[in-house]
Design an enzyme around this catalytic site. Structure first.
Site, PDB file in Angstrom:
ATOM      1  N   TRP A   1       0.837  -1.070   0.098  1.00 45.99           N
ATOM      2  CA  TRP A   1       0.093  -0.196   0.163  1.00 45.99           C
ATOM      3  C   TRP A   1       0.950   1.657  -0.171  1.00 45.99           C
ATOM      4  O   TRP A   1       1.403   1.939   1.172  1.00 45.99           O
ATOM      5  CB  TRP A   1      -0.951   0.097   1.582  1.00 45.99           C
ATOM      6  CG  TRP A   1      -1.835  -0.677   1.480  1.00 45.99           C
ATOM      7  CD1 TRP A   1      -2.671  -1.210   0.515  1.00 45.99           C
ATOM      8  CD2 TRP A   1      -2.005  -2.015   1.463  1.00 45.99           C
ATOM      9  NE1 TRP A   1      -3.727  -2.017   0.801  1.00 45.99           N
ATOM     10  CE2 TRP A   1      -3.238  -3.097   1.666  1.00 45.99           C
ATOM     11  CE3 TRP A   1      -0.852  -2.882   2.361  1.00 45.99           C
ATOM     12  CZ2 TRP A   1      -3.809  -4.460   1.598  1.00 45.99           C
ATOM     13  CZ3 TRP A   1      -0.887  -4.474   2.809  1.00 45.99           C
ATOM     14  CH2 TRP A   1      -2.422  -5.227   1.796  1.00 45.99           C
TER      15      TRP A   1
ATOM     16  N   ARG B   1      -4.086   6.532  -1.207  1.00 51.17           N
ATOM     17  CA  ARG B   1      -3.147   6.056  -2.217  1.00 51.17           C
ATOM     18  C   ARG B   1      -1.756   6.699  -2.461  1.00 51.17           C
ATOM     19  O   ARG B   1      -2.465   7.511  -4.171  1.00 51.17           O
ATOM     20  CB  ARG B   1      -3.310   4.805  -2.957  1.00 51.17           C
ATOM     21  CG  ARG B   1      -4.051   3.740  -2.499  1.00 51.17           C
ATOM     22  CD  ARG B   1      -3.485   2.181  -2.057  1.00 51.17           C
ATOM     23  NE  ARG B   1      -4.697   1.357  -1.446  1.00 51.17           N
ATOM     24  CZ  ARG B   1      -4.894   0.303  -1.983  1.00 51.17           C
ATOM     25  NH1 ARG B   1      -4.264  -0.026  -2.691  1.00 51.17           N
ATOM     26  NH2 ARG B   1      -5.215  -0.262  -1.144  1.00 51.17           N
TER      27      ARG B   1
ATOM     28  N   VAL C   1      -5.989 -11.888   5.949  1.00 50.20           N
ATOM     29  CA  VAL C   1      -7.283 -13.310   5.860  1.00 50.20           C
ATOM     30  C   VAL C   1      -6.063 -14.418   5.579  1.00 50.20           C
ATOM     31  O   VAL C   1      -4.847 -14.826   5.206  1.00 50.20           O
ATOM     32  CB  VAL C   1      -7.883 -12.630   5.072  1.00 50.20           C
ATOM     33  CG1 VAL C   1      -8.506 -11.982   4.880  1.00 50.20           C
ATOM     34  CG2 VAL C   1      -6.925 -12.346   3.167  1.00 50.20           C
TER      35      VAL C   1
ATOM     36  N   ALA D   1     -13.968 -11.805   5.493  1.00 49.93           N
ATOM     37  CA  ALA D   1     -13.812 -10.148   5.134  1.00 49.93           C
ATOM     38  C   ALA D   1     -13.287  -9.701   3.829  1.00 49.93           C
ATOM     39  O   ALA D   1     -12.964 -10.753   2.888  1.00 49.93           O
ATOM     40  CB  ALA D   1     -12.813  -9.627   5.931  1.00 49.93           C
TER      41      ALA D   1
ATOM     42  N   GLN E   1     -13.273   2.600  -1.206  1.00 54.14           N
ATOM     43  CA  GLN E   1     -13.990   1.490  -0.421  1.00 54.14           C
ATOM     44  C   GLN E   1     -14.688   0.432  -0.048  1.00 54.14           C
ATOM     45  O   GLN E   1     -15.850   1.432   0.631  1.00 54.14           O
ATOM     46  CB  GLN E   1     -12.688   0.558   0.085  1.00 54.14           C
ATOM     47  CG  GLN E   1     -11.204   0.180  -0.215  1.00 54.14           C
ATOM     48  CD  GLN E   1     -10.036  -0.758  -0.198  1.00 54.14           C
ATOM     49  OE1 GLN E   1     -10.633  -0.643   1.145  1.00 54.14           O
ATOM     50  NE2 GLN E   1      -9.437  -1.607  -0.741  1.00 54.14           N
TER      51      GLN E   1
ATOM     52  N   HIS F   1      -7.188   1.723   2.954  1.00 54.14           N
ATOM     53  CA  HIS F   1      -7.894   0.552   2.397  1.00 54.14           C
ATOM     54  C   HIS F   1      -9.095   0.663   4.377  1.00 54.14           C
ATOM     55  O   HIS F   1      -8.663   0.944   5.404  1.00 54.14           O
ATOM     56  CB  HIS F   1      -7.790  -0.740   2.309  1.00 54.14           C
ATOM     57  CG  HIS F   1      -6.432  -0.734   3.496  1.00 54.14           C
ATOM     58  ND1 HIS F   1      -5.941  -2.291   4.020  1.00 54.14           N
ATOM     59  CD2 HIS F   1      -5.972  -0.563   4.650  1.00 54.14           C
ATOM     60  CE1 HIS F   1      -5.750  -2.647   4.834  1.00 54.14           C
ATOM     61  NE2 HIS F   1      -5.292  -1.746   5.496  1.00 54.14           N
TER      62      HIS F   1
HETATM   63  N1  PHE Z   1      -8.028  -4.361   2.060  1.00 51.32           N
HETATM   64  C1  PHE Z   1      -7.554  -4.858   1.221  1.00 51.32           C
HETATM   65  C2  PHE Z   1      -7.534  -3.894  -0.639  1.00 51.32           C
HETATM   66  O1  PHE Z   1      -6.981  -2.701  -0.335  1.00 51.32           O
HETATM   67  C3  PHE Z   1      -8.573  -5.841   0.477  1.00 51.32           C
HETATM   68  C4  PHE Z   1      -9.131  -6.976   1.684  1.00 51.32           C
HETATM   69  C5  PHE Z   1      -9.877  -6.420   2.280  1.00 51.32           C
HETATM   70  C6  PHE Z   1      -8.265  -7.635   1.024  1.00 51.32           C
HETATM   71  C7  PHE Z   1     -10.597  -7.571   2.613  1.00 51.32           C
HETATM   72  C8  PHE Z   1      -8.851  -9.120   2.014  1.00 51.32           C
HETATM   73  C9  PHE Z   1      -9.399  -9.132   3.407  1.00 51.32           C
HETATM   74  O2  PHE Z   1      -6.652  -4.517  -1.082  1.00 51.32           O
END
Ligand code: PHE
Length: 342
Positions: free
Chosen positions: A159, A199, A256, A310, A213, A173
């Site tokens: 990120w 970003r 995750v 998620a 998002q 995010h």
């Molecule tokens: N937060 C991640 C992104 O911005 C997306 C994501 C959210 C992935 C939740 C897995 C679980 O790229």
């Protein structure tokens, strides 16, 4: 003396009659001059008092004052009556409805992103998800550390982050709310986080430094990956108002396990293959997965009893596919030719 008294009485009765015919303020003013002014009959009558005897003068004077007072009263009342009539007539003929939209002006409408955000929120709300809005500026802990990315973790580089001078993060995010959501209550927990993310990237037709998002979080006993795929499929079917296939492919996100990408049958060519889906028939739409045990533990949730999933998707991308918009930069361009089409 008798004669004068009779004249005075007559004067007031004829004045009463005369007043009845008056229908405007101007006429009433003329009437006032005629009946009480310097050249009026009343003044003439009063002048003749001087020829009377003293005791008669007192009597007639008293009567004359009485008549004058009466006349003044009558005129005043008539004036009030006329003004009241005038106001109610005005209220009837000249009233303004301040709620009518201005002529020649279009009242405007919500920005397409806002419209679609509300549309997507409604779909998730119908499925029982609560809406939580993120802080646009947050701390390192919520954006990274609590998501199984301690300081120095290489995955943080995925990120491109804007940092403030005080070392706060402009959230990269909406996963930044996961820890708070998980801590806020006991399972079942169902929440979506629609919000602005940032970003530090060069912009082009597919990338923006600022975008929206939708994070989704679901934790309960016995939750599996197929619950997630079912939930997302139901959402996309509603969002695009048709049945679309989805597929899960493995991918890595530190928060995750297993993690993956959900792809959607190409909305534009319906899976046949086109320029937008790069002739694969599929569109990679979002990152997702089963919430990592470390993330659950960090929020005080027993990961042996509870599991959860998620996901996070970019709203603009979904809108672009729904309306066949080719450049993401249009959303923040302020270009009315774009905005007015929605
Ligand atoms: N937060 C991640 C992104 O911005 C997306 C994501 C959210 C992935 C939740 C897995 C679980 O790229």
């Amino acid at each position: 003396m008798e004669k004068i008294l009779i004249k005075l009485e007559k004067h007031i009765t004829s004045a009463q009659e005369g007043l009845k015919k008056i229908d405007c303020e101007k006429k009433l003013d003329e009437f006032r001059v005629k009946s009480m002014g310097r050249k009026s009959q009343l003044t003439n009558i009063l002048r003749s008092i001087k020829d009377l005897k003293t005791e008669e003068k007192v009597l007639v004077g008293k009567k004359a004052n009485e008549i004058k007072g009466k006349l003044e009263n009558m005129i005043e009342n008539k004036m009030a009556e006329l003004q009241k009539k005038k106001v109610s007539k005005l209220a009837e003929t000249e009233w303004i409805d301040v709620t009518v939209p201005g002529k020649g002006h279009k009242p405007g409408h919500l920005h397409p992103t806002t419209q679609m955000m509300e549309y997507a929120e409604d779909i998730f709300q119908d499925m029982g998800f609560e809406i939580v809005y993120p802080n646009e500026i947050d701390d390192d802990y919520h954006n990274f550390t609590s998501l199984n990315m301690p300081e120095g973790h290489p995955a943080r580089d995925a990120w491109d982050t804007f940092w403030t001078e005080e070392e706060h993060v402009m959230i990269t995010h909406t996963s930044s709310m996961q820890n708070r959501i998980l801590k806020s209550g006991s399972p079942p927990i169902r929440a979506i986080v629609p919000g602005k993310c940032f970003r530090n990237e060069a912009t082009d037709a597919r990338h923006e430094h600022t975008f929206y998002q939708f994070e989704g979080v679901y934790v309960d006993k016995g939750i599996t990956l197929s619950d997630m795929i079912g939930t997302l499929q139901a959402f996309f079917n509603s969002f695009y108002e048709r049945d679309l296939k989805v597929k899960f492919t493995p991918d890595f996100f530190p928060f995750v396990e297993p993690g993956g990408m959900v792809s959607l049958e190409c909305v534009l060519c319906r899976g046949k293959g086109c320029r937008v889906c790069k002739y694969t028939g599929w569109l990679e739409i979002l990152g997702c997965g089963m919430i990592h045990p470390n993330v659950l533990k960090e929020a005080g949730i027993d990961h042996k009893t509870y599991t959860g999933f998620a996901w996070g998707f970019g709203l603009e991308r979904l809108i672009m596919l729904k309306y066949n918009i080719e450049d993401v930069r249009l959303f923040h361009s302020g270009d009315l030719r774009f905005v007015k089409q929605f």
